[in-house]
Motif scaffolding. Structure first.
Motif, PDB file in Angstrom:
ATOM      1  N   SER B 161       0.818  -1.207   0.000  1.00 43.02           N
ATOM      2  CA  SER B 161       0.000   0.000   0.000  1.00 43.02           C
ATOM      3  C   SER B 161       0.856   1.262   0.000  1.00 43.02           C
ATOM      4  CB  SER B 161      -0.900  -0.012   1.236  1.00 43.02           C
ATOM      5  OG  SER B 161      -0.112   0.002   2.409  1.00 43.02           O
ATOM      6  N   LEU B 162       2.090   1.181  -0.451  1.00 45.18           N
ATOM      7  CA  LEU B 162       2.980   2.344  -0.381  1.00 45.18           C
ATOM      8  C   LEU B 162       2.398   3.640  -0.961  1.00 45.18           C
ATOM      9  CD1 LEU B 162       6.693   1.253  -0.835  1.00 45.18           C
ATOM     10  CD2 LEU B 162       5.260   1.375   1.194  1.00 45.18           C
ATOM     11  N   PRO B 163       1.709   3.616  -2.103  1.00 45.83           N
ATOM     12  CA  PRO B 163       1.205   4.890  -2.643  1.00 45.83           C
ATOM     13  C   PRO B 163       0.275   5.622  -1.681  1.00 45.83           C
ATOM     14  CG  PRO B 163       1.171   3.231  -4.346  1.00 45.83           C
ATOM     15  CD  PRO B 163       1.508   2.521  -3.057  1.00 45.83           C
ATOM     16  N   ALA B 164      -0.291   4.916  -0.735  1.00 48.53           N
ATOM     17  CA  ALA B 164      -1.158   5.570   0.240  1.00 48.53           C
ATOM     18  C   ALA B 164      -0.391   6.607   1.065  1.00 48.53           C
ATOM     19  CB  ALA B 164      -1.788   4.529   1.161  1.00 48.53           C
ATOM     20  N   PHE B 165       0.937   6.504   1.085  1.00 46.67           N
ATOM     21  CA  PHE B 165       1.734   7.481   1.826  1.00 46.67           C
ATOM     22  C   PHE B 165       2.057   8.716   0.991  1.00 46.67           C
ATOM     23  CE2 PHE B 165       2.632   3.397   3.849  1.00 46.67           C
ATOM     24  CZ  PHE B 165       2.379   3.724   5.169  1.00 46.67           C
ATOM     25  N   MET B 166       1.682   8.690  -0.275  1.00 50.92           N
ATOM     26  CA  MET B 166       1.995   9.826  -1.148  1.00 50.92           C
ATOM     27  C   MET B 166       0.741  10.613  -1.501  1.00 50.92           C
ATOM     28  SD  MET B 166       5.022   8.438  -3.590  1.00 50.92           S
ATOM     29  CE  MET B 166       4.170   7.112  -4.376  1.00 50.92           C
ATOM     30  N   VAL B 167      -0.313  10.368  -0.798  1.00 54.60           N
ATOM     31  CA  VAL B 167      -1.612  10.932  -1.085  1.00 54.60           C
ATOM     32  C   VAL B 167      -2.045  11.738   0.143  1.00 54.60           C
ATOM     33  CG1 VAL B 167      -3.755   9.687  -0.565  1.00 54.60           C
ATOM     34  CG2 VAL B 167      -2.782   9.608  -2.892  1.00 54.60           C
ATOM     35  N   PRO B 168      -2.842  12.821  -0.028  1.00 53.27           N
ATOM     36  CA  PRO B 168      -3.253  13.622   1.143  1.00 53.27           C
ATOM     37  C   PRO B 168      -3.957  12.767   2.200  1.00 53.27           C
ATOM     38  CG  PRO B 168      -4.180  14.518  -0.907  1.00 53.27           C
ATOM     39  CD  PRO B 168      -3.283  13.412  -1.285  1.00 53.27           C
ATOM     40  N   LYS B 169      -4.078  13.295   3.395  1.00 56.45           N
ATOM     41  CA  LYS B 169      -4.650  12.515   4.499  1.00 56.45           C
ATOM     42  C   LYS B 169      -6.032  11.965   4.151  1.00 56.45           C
ATOM     43  CE  LYS B 169      -3.798  15.305   8.074  1.00 56.45           C
ATOM     44  NZ  LYS B 169      -2.510  15.869   7.642  1.00 56.45           N
ATOM     45  N   GLU B 170      -6.822  12.778   3.445  1.00 53.12           N
ATOM     46  CA  GLU B 170      -8.131  12.291   2.996  1.00 53.12           C
ATOM     47  C   GLU B 170      -8.150  12.247   1.478  1.00 53.12           C
ATOM     48  OE1 GLU B 170     -11.070  14.762   4.875  1.00 53.12           O
ATOM     49  OE2 GLU B 170     -10.733  13.817   6.831  1.00 53.12           O
ATOM     50  N   PHE B 171      -8.629  11.149   0.954  1.00 50.68           N
ATOM     51  CA  PHE B 171      -8.520  10.922  -0.493  1.00 50.68           C
ATOM     52  C   PHE B 171      -9.660  10.033  -0.961  1.00 50.68           C
ATOM     53  CE2 PHE B 171      -6.030   7.970   2.021  1.00 50.68           C
ATOM     54  CZ  PHE B 171      -6.510   6.745   1.592  1.00 50.68           C
ATOM     55  N   THR B 172      -9.937  10.086  -2.256  1.00 55.41           N
ATOM     56  CA  THR B 172     -10.922   9.175  -2.830  1.00 55.41           C
ATOM     57  C   THR B 172     -10.199   7.943  -3.360  1.00 55.41           C
ATOM     58  OG1 THR B 172     -10.784  10.022  -5.080  1.00 55.41           O
ATOM     59  CG2 THR B 172     -12.259  11.186  -3.574  1.00 55.41           C
ATOM     60  N   LEU B 173     -10.939   6.880  -3.575  1.00 56.61           N
ATOM     61  CA  LEU B 173     -10.306   5.660  -4.088  1.00 56.61           C
ATOM     62  C   LEU B 173      -9.736   5.890  -5.485  1.00 56.61           C
ATOM     63  CD1 LEU B 173     -12.636   2.789  -2.845  1.00 56.61           C
ATOM     64  CD2 LEU B 173     -10.549   3.717  -1.858  1.00 56.61           C
ATOM     65  N   THR B 174     -10.402   6.739  -6.259  1.00 65.05           N
ATOM     66  CA  THR B 174      -9.877   7.053  -7.593  1.00 65.05           C
ATOM     67  C   THR B 174      -8.533   7.767  -7.493  1.00 65.05           C
ATOM     68  OG1 THR B 174     -12.135   7.225  -8.422  1.00 65.05           O
ATOM     69  CG2 THR B 174     -10.396   8.209  -9.763  1.00 65.05           C
ATOM     70  N   GLU B 175      -8.418   8.674  -6.518  1.00 60.20           N
ATOM     71  CA  GLU B 175      -7.135   9.364  -6.334  1.00 60.20           C
ATOM     72  C   GLU B 175      -6.035   8.385  -5.930  1.00 60.20           C
ATOM     73  OE1 GLU B 175      -9.195  13.600  -4.946  1.00 60.20           O
ATOM     74  OE2 GLU B 175      -8.219  12.313  -3.461  1.00 60.20           O
ATOM     75  N   LEU B 176      -6.378   7.459  -5.054  1.00 61.21           N
ATOM     76  CA  LEU B 176      -5.385   6.464  -4.639  1.00 61.21           C
ATOM     77  C   LEU B 176      -4.971   5.599  -5.823  1.00 61.21           C
ATOM     78  CD1 LEU B 176      -3.742   5.136  -2.409  1.00 61.21           C
ATOM     79  CD2 LEU B 176      -5.710   3.684  -1.890  1.00 61.21           C
ATOM     80  N   GLN B 177      -5.972   5.185  -6.591  1.00 62.43           N
ATOM     81  CA  GLN B 177      -5.662   4.374  -7.779  1.00 62.43           C
ATOM     82  C   GLN B 177      -4.759   5.144  -8.739  1.00 62.43           C
ATOM     83  OE1 GLN B 177      -9.057   2.681  -9.784  1.00 62.43           O
ATOM     84  NE2 GLN B 177      -7.863   2.117 -11.590  1.00 62.43           N
ATOM     85  N   HIS B 178      -5.042   6.429  -8.869  1.00 59.45           N
ATOM     86  CA  HIS B 178      -4.237   7.285  -9.747  1.00 59.45           C
ATOM     87  C   HIS B 178      -2.766   7.318  -9.289  1.00 59.45           C
ATOM     88  CE1 HIS B 178      -3.988  10.051 -12.999  1.00 59.45           C
ATOM     89  NE2 HIS B 178      -3.589  11.069 -12.261  1.00 59.45           N
ATOM     90  N   ALA B 179      -2.561   7.391  -7.989  1.00 56.34           N
ATOM     91  CA  ALA B 179      -1.194   7.379  -7.455  1.00 56.34           C
ATOM     92  C   ALA B 179      -0.488   6.070  -7.819  1.00 56.34           C
ATOM     93  CB  ALA B 179      -1.209   7.579  -5.944  1.00 56.34           C
ATOM     94  N   TYR B 180      -1.203   4.965  -7.681  1.00 54.83           N
ATOM     95  CA  TYR B 180      -0.650   3.677  -8.102  1.00 54.83           C
ATOM     96  C   TYR B 180      -0.265   3.709  -9.577  1.00 54.83           C
ATOM     97  CZ  TYR B 180      -1.489   0.654  -4.027  1.00 54.83           C
ATOM     98  OH  TYR B 180      -1.414   0.040  -2.810  1.00 54.83           O
ATOM     99  N   GLU B 181      -1.164   4.238 -10.395  1.00 55.81           N
ATOM    100  CA  GLU B 181      -0.929   4.197 -11.835  1.00 55.81           C
ATOM    101  C   GLU B 181       0.256   5.068 -12.241  1.00 55.81           C
ATOM    102  OE1 GLU B 181      -5.458   3.145 -13.311  1.00 55.81           O
ATOM    103  OE2 GLU B 181      -4.908   5.244 -13.025  1.00 55.81           O
ATOM    104  N   ILE B 182       0.434   6.173 -11.543  1.00 56.77           N
ATOM    105  CA  ILE B 182       1.563   7.053 -11.861  1.00 56.77           C
ATOM    106  C   ILE B 182       2.880   6.371 -11.529  1.00 56.77           C
ATOM    107  CG2 ILE B 182       2.752   9.129 -11.073  1.00 56.77           C
ATOM    108  CD1 ILE B 182      -0.024  10.450 -10.990  1.00 56.77           C
ATOM    109  N   VAL B 183       2.934   5.720 -10.381  1.00 60.88           N
ATOM    110  CA  VAL B 183       4.176   5.049 -10.010  1.00 60.88           C
ATOM    111  C   VAL B 183       4.451   3.863 -10.928  1.00 60.88           C
ATOM    112  CG1 VAL B 183       5.387   3.806  -8.204  1.00 60.88           C
ATOM    113  CG2 VAL B 183       3.971   5.774  -7.616  1.00 60.88           C
ATOM    114  N   LEU B 184       3.404   3.090 -11.208  1.00 62.51           N
ATOM    115  CA  LEU B 184       3.612   1.888 -12.006  1.00 62.51           C
ATOM    116  C   LEU B 184       3.735   2.192 -13.492  1.00 62.51           C
ATOM    117  CD1 LEU B 184       1.158  -0.571 -10.242  1.00 62.51           C
ATOM    118  CD2 LEU B 184       3.654  -0.561 -10.176  1.00 62.51           C
ATOM    119  N   GLY B 185       3.182   3.307 -13.901  1.00 61.75           N
ATOM    120  CA  GLY B 185       3.250   3.640 -15.319  1.00 61.75           C
ATOM    121  C   GLY B 185       2.326   2.813 -16.178  1.00 61.75           C
ATOM    122  N   ARG B 186       1.284   2.261 -15.591  1.00 62.61           N
ATOM    123  CA  ARG B 186       0.308   1.515 -16.386  1.00 62.61           C
ATOM    124  C   ARG B 186      -1.048   1.592 -15.694  1.00 62.61           C
ATOM    125  NH1 ARG B 186       2.652  -3.097 -13.593  1.00 62.61           N
ATOM    126  NH2 ARG B 186       0.994  -4.219 -12.527  1.00 62.61           N
TER     127      ARG B 186
END
Lengths: 241, 241
Positions: B161-186
């Motif tokens: 769940s590492l990307p959860a540490f790069m997202v603001p304290k409150e976030f939507t699931l879409t925002e969290l998914q977006h963080a994953y996608e940016i790091v993974l590049g897919r």
DNA sequence: TAAATAGTGTCTCTAAGACATTATTTG
DNA sequence: CAAATAATGTCTTAGAGACACTATTTA
């Protein structure tokens, strides 16, 4: 020694390298330990410790080089698997001074293997792992380092081919599974294990059989003996709701 | 300084700590870099580098302590996620002497965040990651360290769940998914992503909605904001036969 | 033939992949 | 209403879990 500018003239920590060398033998996971020398001035005399020693700035090219040198000194084998575990540095771990150790993590197959004590150790011996440590008090903060090494080993074994490095060059799938089970401390399901290992193209059959008082078993060897394989899933994920 | 026995009187390497601090912002993964000072005697003047500096034997309790201090100095935030990446030590990486750096790896949410250059750096700035590095030459062996940090980040993001540490304290699931996608590049599959995140009990809903020009989204926060969650499978395992 | 281990097959279950469908807001 | 994104549902599929069954050797 290179020229130093004036502002580099401040105290530096002691710098050492230590090794957590594991193998599987006699149905147990074992770690290699050496006995601390008893000369006056030596810390923790007579206690057991992870093999290691000071970085020799004049002879070691780099840290990993230094670790490999110590590994060969101690075991006589060039391990196929050596990874950095981490570094431990603080003011108190060595009574002599602020010190930093670079811990490495190595897996070897226990085949011929003549242990050598080497310069700074009276004796070297394999100790079975019991729980998260060994049944003897360790020098320095080596109990903590060993604990971290075990954690790393066990968690990686869940999704990598690491145990393949602790098994003889030629092995049966049952022997490989057994190595997994010893490290993980729990049984694995035979058919799922074999499917996974074969699907990963981790091993290839050699043209030999292991004979026994029963049906002989196909012998395999590692296909790529340098790098471990990463699986997409862990073994036995607990379906705990 | 503690008393030294005679046999400790040999050259010791320089000991430093460096930080690879990542965040996600403006649809990109970014790393924090500082500019090397240009005073005479300073190596790599004017080049960009990972923030870091010498271990202060008289003030730092231990290495992680030292890393945390430098993190706060540079970003003003106490990161929720800090792990050791590894150490790099050899005769040539610092022109001044044999040197060892202890690299740490940190993830922060880019919320208020006022960057401070601090003692040994003229300027601090976020650089977007392009491929496996940044678009500027780095001091020392920092390109290699950054490369290793990126490798570690990307491989861990596959099953944690590492990307959860790069997202603001409150976030939507879409925002969290977006963080994953940016790091993974897919791209990841939405429904599978949500099922997994919710099943892992990684997040809990807060009593708020994110408003927009469309259906508002449920806001979540981390349930345990200290430790990451490990999934039993990677995302999108490639079914390459 | 019995004992023992090697190796495979069957059936179920979990969770991901692909993609469609419904839900809820603003303009 | 349209537009836009949130959220959920359906159907398929890969691979693990449990466990039975077959295969091949020695004594």
């Amino acid at each position: 020694m290179k020229k130093k500018t004036k502002d580099l003239d401040f105290p530096r920590p002691l710098t050492t390298v230590d090794l957590a060398i594991f193998t599987v033998a006699e149905d147990a996971l074992k770690v290699l330990l050496v006995e601390r020398p008893t000369e006056p001035g030596e810390p923790f005399p007579g206690l057991w410790a992870l093999p290691g020693g000071f970085v020799d700035v004049d002879h070691d090219m780099d840290l990993e080089d230094c670790a490999r040198r110590k590994l060969v000194e101690k075991t006589g084998v060039a391990s196929l698997y050596l990874e950095q575990l981490g570094s431990w540095g603080n003011a108190t771990r060595d009574p002599r001074d602020w010190s930093v150790t670079h811990a490495y993590f190595s897996l070897i197959a226990r085949e011929p293997l003549k242990l050598r004590a080497g310069a700074n150790a009276a004796d070297a011996r394999w100790f079975p792992i019991v729980g998260n440590t060994v049944r003897t008090r360790l020098a320095f903060d080596h109990a903590e380092i060993l604990g971290t090494a075990l954690q790393r080993l066990r968690s990686k074994v869940e999704y990598t081919s690491l145990p393949a490095f602790m098994v003889p060059k030629e092995f049966t799938l049952t022997e490989l599974q057994h190595a997994y089970e010893i490290v993980l401390g729990r049984p694995l399901e035979k058919s799922a294990f074999r499917t996974r290992v074969l699907a990963a193209k981790l091993v290839e059959p050699v043209n030999k059989l292991r004979q026994g008082p029963n049906r002989p078993a196909q012998l395999f060897r590692l296909k790529n003996s340098r790098t471990p394989v990463y699986f997409a899933r862990t073994f036995n994920p607990r379906y705990d709701k």
